[in-house]
Design a protein around this motif. Structure first.
Motif, PDB file in Angstrom:
ATOM      1  N   GLN A  91      25.131  -6.201 -25.019  1.00  0.00           N
ATOM      2  CA  GLN A  91      24.777  -7.214 -24.019  1.00  0.00           C
ATOM      3  C   GLN A  91      23.625  -6.806 -23.102  1.00  0.00           C
ATOM      4  OE1 GLN A  91      26.009 -10.228 -24.560  1.00  0.00           O
ATOM      5  NE2 GLN A  91      26.903  -9.092 -26.282  1.00  0.00           N
ATOM      6  N   GLU A  92      23.529  -5.545 -22.751  1.00  0.00           N
ATOM      7  CA  GLU A  92      22.450  -5.118 -21.860  1.00  0.00           C
ATOM      8  C   GLU A  92      21.089  -5.300 -22.529  1.00  0.00           C
ATOM      9  OE1 GLU A  92      20.944  -1.218 -19.264  1.00  0.00           O
ATOM     10  OE2 GLU A  92      22.870  -1.153 -20.332  1.00  0.00           O
ATOM     11  N   ALA A  93      20.979  -4.859 -23.776  1.00  0.00           N
ATOM     12  CA  ALA A  93      19.709  -4.978 -24.490  1.00  0.00           C
ATOM     13  C   ALA A  93      19.347  -6.442 -24.717  1.00  0.00           C
ATOM     14  CB  ALA A  93      19.784  -4.236 -25.817  1.00  0.00           C
ATOM     15  N   ILE A  94      20.345  -7.262 -25.025  1.00  0.00           N
ATOM     16  CA  ILE A  94      20.104  -8.691 -25.257  1.00  0.00           C
ATOM     17  C   ILE A  94      19.621  -9.358 -23.971  1.00  0.00           C
ATOM     18  CG2 ILE A  94      21.242 -10.884 -25.777  1.00  0.00           C
ATOM     19  CD1 ILE A  94      23.043  -9.289 -27.737  1.00  0.00           C
ATOM     20  N   SER A  95      20.288  -9.066 -22.870  1.00  0.00           N
ATOM     21  CA  SER A  95      19.896  -9.653 -21.586  1.00  0.00           C
ATOM     22  C   SER A  95      18.505  -9.181 -21.166  1.00  0.00           C
ATOM     23  CB  SER A  95      20.908  -9.281 -20.501  1.00  0.00           C
ATOM     24  OG  SER A  95      22.162  -9.843 -20.785  1.00  0.00           O
ATOM     25  N   ASN A  96      18.201  -7.925 -21.477  1.00  0.00           N
ATOM     26  CA  ASN A  96      16.899  -7.369 -21.120  1.00  0.00           C
ATOM     27  C   ASN A  96      15.765  -8.204 -21.708  1.00  0.00           C
ATOM     28  OD1 ASN A  96      15.372  -5.037 -19.924  1.00  0.00           O
ATOM     29  ND2 ASN A  96      14.702  -4.813 -22.060  1.00  0.00           N
ATOM     30  N   LEU A  97      15.994  -8.763 -22.901  1.00  0.00           N
ATOM     31  CA  LEU A  97      14.978  -9.597 -23.529  1.00  0.00           C
ATOM     32  C   LEU A  97      15.081 -11.044 -23.048  1.00  0.00           C
ATOM     33  CD1 LEU A  97      12.739 -10.172 -25.617  1.00  0.00           C
ATOM     34  CD2 LEU A  97      14.557 -10.494 -27.316  1.00  0.00           C
ATOM     35  N   PHE A  98      16.252 -11.612 -23.183  1.00  0.00           N
ATOM     36  CA  PHE A  98      16.395 -13.044 -22.936  1.00  0.00           C
ATOM     37  C   PHE A  98      16.215 -13.448 -21.466  1.00  0.00           C
ATOM     38  CE2 PHE A  98      19.225 -13.807 -26.935  1.00  0.00           C
ATOM     39  CZ  PHE A  98      18.092 -13.663 -27.735  1.00  0.00           C
ATOM     40  N   GLU A  99      16.408 -12.513 -20.552  1.00  0.00           N
ATOM     41  CA  GLU A  99      16.253 -12.838 -19.134  1.00  0.00           C
ATOM     42  C   GLU A  99      14.864 -12.500 -18.606  1.00  0.00           C
ATOM     43  OE1 GLU A  99      18.487 -14.537 -17.500  1.00  0.00           O
ATOM     44  OE2 GLU A  99      19.721 -14.525 -19.323  1.00  0.00           O
ATOM     45  N   SER A 100      14.026 -11.970 -19.466  1.00  0.00           N
ATOM     46  CA  SER A 100      12.682 -11.599 -19.038  1.00  0.00           C
ATOM     47  C   SER A 100      11.829 -12.844 -18.781  1.00  0.00           C
ATOM     48  CB  SER A 100      12.004 -10.735 -20.105  1.00  0.00           C
ATOM     49  OG  SER A 100      10.622 -10.657 -19.887  1.00  0.00           O
ATOM     50  N   PRO A 101      11.099 -12.892 -17.686  1.00  0.00           N
ATOM     51  CA  PRO A 101      10.186 -14.009 -17.411  1.00  0.00           C
ATOM     52  C   PRO A 101       9.126 -14.179 -18.503  1.00  0.00           C
ATOM     53  CG  PRO A 101      10.532 -12.722 -15.427  1.00  0.00           C
ATOM     54  CD  PRO A 101      11.138 -11.945 -16.549  1.00  0.00           C
ATOM     55  N   ILE A 102       8.696 -13.062 -19.059  1.00  0.00           N
ATOM     56  CA  ILE A 102       7.688 -13.124 -20.128  1.00  0.00           C
ATOM     57  C   ILE A 102       8.280 -13.834 -21.343  1.00  0.00           C
ATOM     58  CG2 ILE A 102       6.280 -11.777 -21.731  1.00  0.00           C
ATOM     59  CD1 ILE A 102       6.013  -9.649 -19.580  1.00  0.00           C
ATOM     60  N   TRP A 103       9.488 -13.459 -21.692  1.00  0.00           N
ATOM     61  CA  TRP A 103      10.166 -14.089 -22.833  1.00  0.00           C
ATOM     62  C   TRP A 103      10.320 -15.598 -22.600  1.00  0.00           C
ATOM     63  CZ3 TRP A 103      11.501 -13.433 -27.753  1.00  0.00           C
ATOM     64  CH2 TRP A 103      12.502 -14.238 -28.302  1.00  0.00           C
ATOM     65  N   LYS A 104      10.701 -15.962 -21.412  1.00  0.00           N
ATOM     66  CA  LYS A 104      10.925 -17.378 -21.106  1.00  0.00           C
ATOM     67  C   LYS A 104       9.637 -18.193 -21.112  1.00  0.00           C
ATOM     68  CE  LYS A 104      15.113 -16.599 -18.351  1.00  0.00           C
ATOM     69  NZ  LYS A 104      15.748 -16.721 -17.006  1.00  0.00           N
ATOM     70  N   SER A 105       8.505 -17.490 -21.041  1.00  0.00           N
ATOM     71  CA  SER A 105       7.219 -18.194 -21.052  1.00  0.00           C
ATOM     72  C   SER A 105       6.691 -18.449 -22.463  1.00  0.00           C
ATOM     73  CB  SER A 105       6.178 -17.384 -20.271  1.00  0.00           C
ATOM     74  OG  SER A 105       5.788 -16.224 -20.988  1.00  0.00           O
ATOM     75  N   VAL A 106       7.316 -17.854 -23.467  1.00  0.00           N
ATOM     76  CA  VAL A 106       6.851 -17.989 -24.849  1.00  0.00           C
ATOM     77  C   VAL A 106       7.079 -19.435 -25.325  1.00  0.00           C
ATOM     78  CG1 VAL A 106       7.262 -17.239 -27.234  1.00  0.00           C
ATOM     79  CG2 VAL A 106       7.267 -15.557 -25.370  1.00  0.00           C
ATOM     80  N   PRO A 107       6.073 -20.102 -25.907  1.00  0.00           N
ATOM     81  CA  PRO A 107       6.205 -21.495 -26.345  1.00  0.00           C
ATOM     82  C   PRO A 107       7.411 -21.750 -27.256  1.00  0.00           C
ATOM     83  CG  PRO A 107       3.913 -20.857 -26.385  1.00  0.00           C
ATOM     84  CD  PRO A 107       4.687 -19.614 -26.063  1.00  0.00           C
ATOM     85  N   ALA A 108       7.666 -20.864 -28.202  1.00  0.00           N
ATOM     86  CA  ALA A 108       8.805 -21.055 -29.103  1.00  0.00           C
ATOM     87  C   ALA A 108      10.117 -21.068 -28.334  1.00  0.00           C
ATOM     88  CB  ALA A 108       8.825 -19.958 -30.169  1.00  0.00           C
ATOM     89  N   VAL A 109      10.193 -20.243 -27.277  1.00  0.00           N
ATOM     90  CA  VAL A 109      11.395 -20.195 -26.444  1.00  0.00           C
ATOM     91  C   VAL A 109      11.518 -21.501 -25.659  1.00  0.00           C
ATOM     92  CG1 VAL A 109      12.574 -18.992 -24.573  1.00  0.00           C
ATOM     93  CG2 VAL A 109      11.271 -17.685 -26.282  1.00  0.00           C
ATOM     94  N   LYS A 110      10.426 -21.932 -25.079  1.00  0.00           N
ATOM     95  CA  LYS A 110      10.426 -23.175 -24.300  1.00  0.00           C
ATOM     96  C   LYS A 110      10.819 -24.381 -25.159  1.00  0.00           C
ATOM     97  CE  LYS A 110       6.915 -22.039 -20.808  1.00  0.00           C
ATOM     98  NZ  LYS A 110       5.579 -22.418 -20.273  1.00  0.00           N
ATOM     99  N   ASN A 111      10.415 -24.350 -26.414  1.00  0.00           N
ATOM    100  CA  ASN A 111      10.676 -25.475 -27.315  1.00  0.00           C
ATOM    101  C   ASN A 111      12.032 -25.397 -28.009  1.00  0.00           C
ATOM    102  OD1 ASN A 111       8.149 -26.627 -26.766  1.00  0.00           O
ATOM    103  ND2 ASN A 111       7.156 -25.401 -28.380  1.00  0.00           N
ATOM    104  N   GLY A 112      12.800 -24.360 -27.678  1.00  0.00           N
ATOM    105  CA  GLY A 112      14.120 -24.219 -28.306  1.00  0.00           C
ATOM    106  C   GLY A 112      14.050 -23.819 -29.767  1.00  0.00           C
ATOM    107  N   HIS A 113      12.985 -23.115 -30.128  1.00  0.00           N
ATOM    108  CA  HIS A 113      12.781 -22.703 -31.516  1.00  0.00           C
ATOM    109  C   HIS A 113      13.067 -21.215 -31.718  1.00  0.00           C
ATOM    110  CE1 HIS A 113       9.861 -26.319 -32.285  1.00  0.00           C
ATOM    111  NE2 HIS A 113      11.134 -26.681 -32.162  1.00  0.00           N
ATOM    112  N   VAL A 114      14.125 -20.741 -31.089  1.00  0.00           N
ATOM    113  CA  VAL A 114      14.581 -19.359 -31.271  1.00  0.00           C
ATOM    114  C   VAL A 114      15.952 -19.421 -31.929  1.00  0.00           C
ATOM    115  CG1 VAL A 114      15.238 -17.202 -30.140  1.00  0.00           C
ATOM    116  CG2 VAL A 114      13.296 -18.533 -29.281  1.00  0.00           C
TER     117      VAL A 114
END
Length: 337
Positions: free
Chosen positions: A285-308
Motif C-alpha cells: 500500500q505505501e508504494a501504491i499510494s506513493n504513485l497514485f497520490e502524487s500530483p505529477i501522476w494526477k496530471s498525466v492525461p491518461a490518468v485524467k481520462n480514466g485510462h489507467v
C-alpha cells in the motif's frame, strides 16, 4: 546252411536300418514344434544386451538445445520446468516441482499443487524431487545449465526460440514427444489472438498503450519496453497495439522511469501492475499510494481520462502461452467496457 545264416543276418540288418530310419522320421515330425521352441528359448537366453529390446521407460533419444546435444528420456515421467511450468500445464504435463522465489513467490495464475523449489536456494534440494528431465529458459547460462545437468538431463531452450512463445511451446512438446498437442493449442491460441486484435483495433485504433510496474521494495517505477518478450511480443507484435515513441525506441527489456518523466511518456492508455503480491497486499500500500497520490501522476492525461488499468502481476510478468491468453482476457474485459 551257411547261405541261410548269411541271408538271415542281411535281413536283420536291413530291418534294423529301416527301424532306425522310421524312428528318426517320427522324432523329427512329432517334435518339430518343441524343437523350434527350444531353439527360440535358447536364442533368447543367449542374446547379448545390445540385441535385447530396451524397456519403453528406459528408452532415450538425443536432441539439440542451446548448448549442444543432450540425451533425454523418450518418455519422461517426472518433468521439471524452471519458470516454464506454464508450457507444461498447457500440454497437460504436471510438473514434479514448481518455481519459487522468496521475493516474487510462485506463478500463482497456474494454480499448481506441485511442491515448490526455491531457485535461490540449494540446487541439491532439487534432487529430492527426482526429476528425469528439466527444462530451463534464457535465465540459465552455461554455468547454471551445468548445475542443472548434474541433477537430471536438462534441456535449455535455444535463444532463437526465446522471443516467441509459439516456438517455445512446440520445442517443449517435441522434446516431450507430444508434438500433436502443441498443434491444437496453437490453433486455439492464434484464434484468440486474431479475435482480440480485431476488438482492440475497433475500440482504440492507433491510441498508444504503455505498461508500467510499481516496484514495491524501493517504490521506483519501471517501464516495460517494446522488445520485452513478456509484454512487447504479445501487445505490440501479436495484437498490434501502438506503443508510445518512448517505449518504441527502448533498447532495454525493462527500464526505470522517474515520476517526472511519466507525463513525457504521452501514452493514451496505461496498464500498471505491482512487482510483488497483489493490489490488496498490505505491504504494497505505501508504494501504491506513493504513485497514485502524487500530483505529477494526477496530471498525466491518461490518468485524467480514466485510462489507467490495474492488472495482476502474476500472468503479466511472464510471456508464456497460458499467461498470454489471460492477458488477452484482461484486455478484452478492459476495452469492451
Amino acid at each position: 546252411m551257411a547261405s541261410s545264416k548269411k541271408m538271415t543276418v542281411i535281413l536283420a540288418t536291413i530291418l534294423l536300418v529301416a527301424m532306425i530310419g522310421l524312428s528318426g522320421c517320427a522324432a523329427n515330425g512329432g517334435s518339430s514344434s518343441s524343437t523350434n521352441n527350444n531353439q527360440t528359448t535358447q536364442g533368447n537366453s543367449t542374446a547379448t544386451p545390445e540385441s535385447s529390446p530396451v524397456p519403453e521407460e528406459d528408452a532415450t533419444r538425443t536432441v539439440k538445445d542451446q548448448f549442444g546435444e543432450v540425451t533425454v528420456p523418450a518418455h519422461p515421467q517426472k518433468v521439471a520446468g524452471i519458470y516454464m511450468e506454464d508450457y507444461l500445464k498447457a500440454l497437460d504435463v504436471s510438473p514434479v516441482v514448481q518455481w519459487y522465489h522468496p521475493l516474487w513467490g510462485t506463478q500463482e495464475y497456474l494454480k499448481l499443487t506441485s511442491p515448490t523449489w526455491d531457485i535461490t536456494g540449494d540446487m541439491e534440494k532439487l534432487l529430492a524431487y527426482e526429476p528425469d528431465l528439466i527444462f530451463v529458459d534464457g535465465g540459465a547460462d552455461a554455468t547454471m545449465y551445468e548445475q542443472y545437468s548434474k541433477v537430471a538431463p536438462t534441456y535449455r531452450i535455444p535463444d532463437s526460440a526465446l522471443q516467441d512463445p509459439r516456438l517455445i511451446l512446440t520445442t517443449v512438446a517435441d522434446v516431450l514427444g507430444i508434438p500433436e498437442k502443441a498443434e491444437q493449442l496453437l490453433s486455439d491460441y492464434d484464434k484468440q489472438v486474431a479475435e482480440t486484435k480485431s476488438l482492440l483495433h475497433e475500440k482504440i485504433g492507433d491510441e498508444t498503450v504503455a505498461v508500467l510496474r510499481i516496484n514495491i521494495s524501493d517504490k521506483s517505477i519501471n517501464i516495460l519496453g517494446y522488445k520485452n518478450r513478456f509484454i512487447g511480443a504479445t501487445l505490440y507484435h501479436d495484437l498490434g497495439l501502438k506503443a508510445p515513441k518512448m517505449v518504441e525506441e527502448m533498447e532495454a527489456f525493462i527500464d526505470l522511469i522517474s515520476m517526472e518523466a511519466i507525463p513525457d511518456l504521452n501514452a493514451d492508455h496505461l496498464i500498471i501492475l505491482p512487482s510483488n503480491g497483489n493490489w490488496e497486499s498490505p505491504e504494497n500500500q505505501e508504494a501504491i499510494s506513493n504513485l497514485f497520490e502524487s500530483p505529477i501522476w494526477k496530471s498525466v492525461p491518461a490518468v485524467k481520462n480514466g485510462h489507467v488499468y490495474k492488472v495482476e502481476r502474476s500472468h503479466w510478468q511472464t510471456g508464456a502461452i497460458l499467461a498470454n491468453k489471460l492477458k488477452m482476457n484482461d484486455l478484452t474485459a478492459i476495452f469492451s467496457k
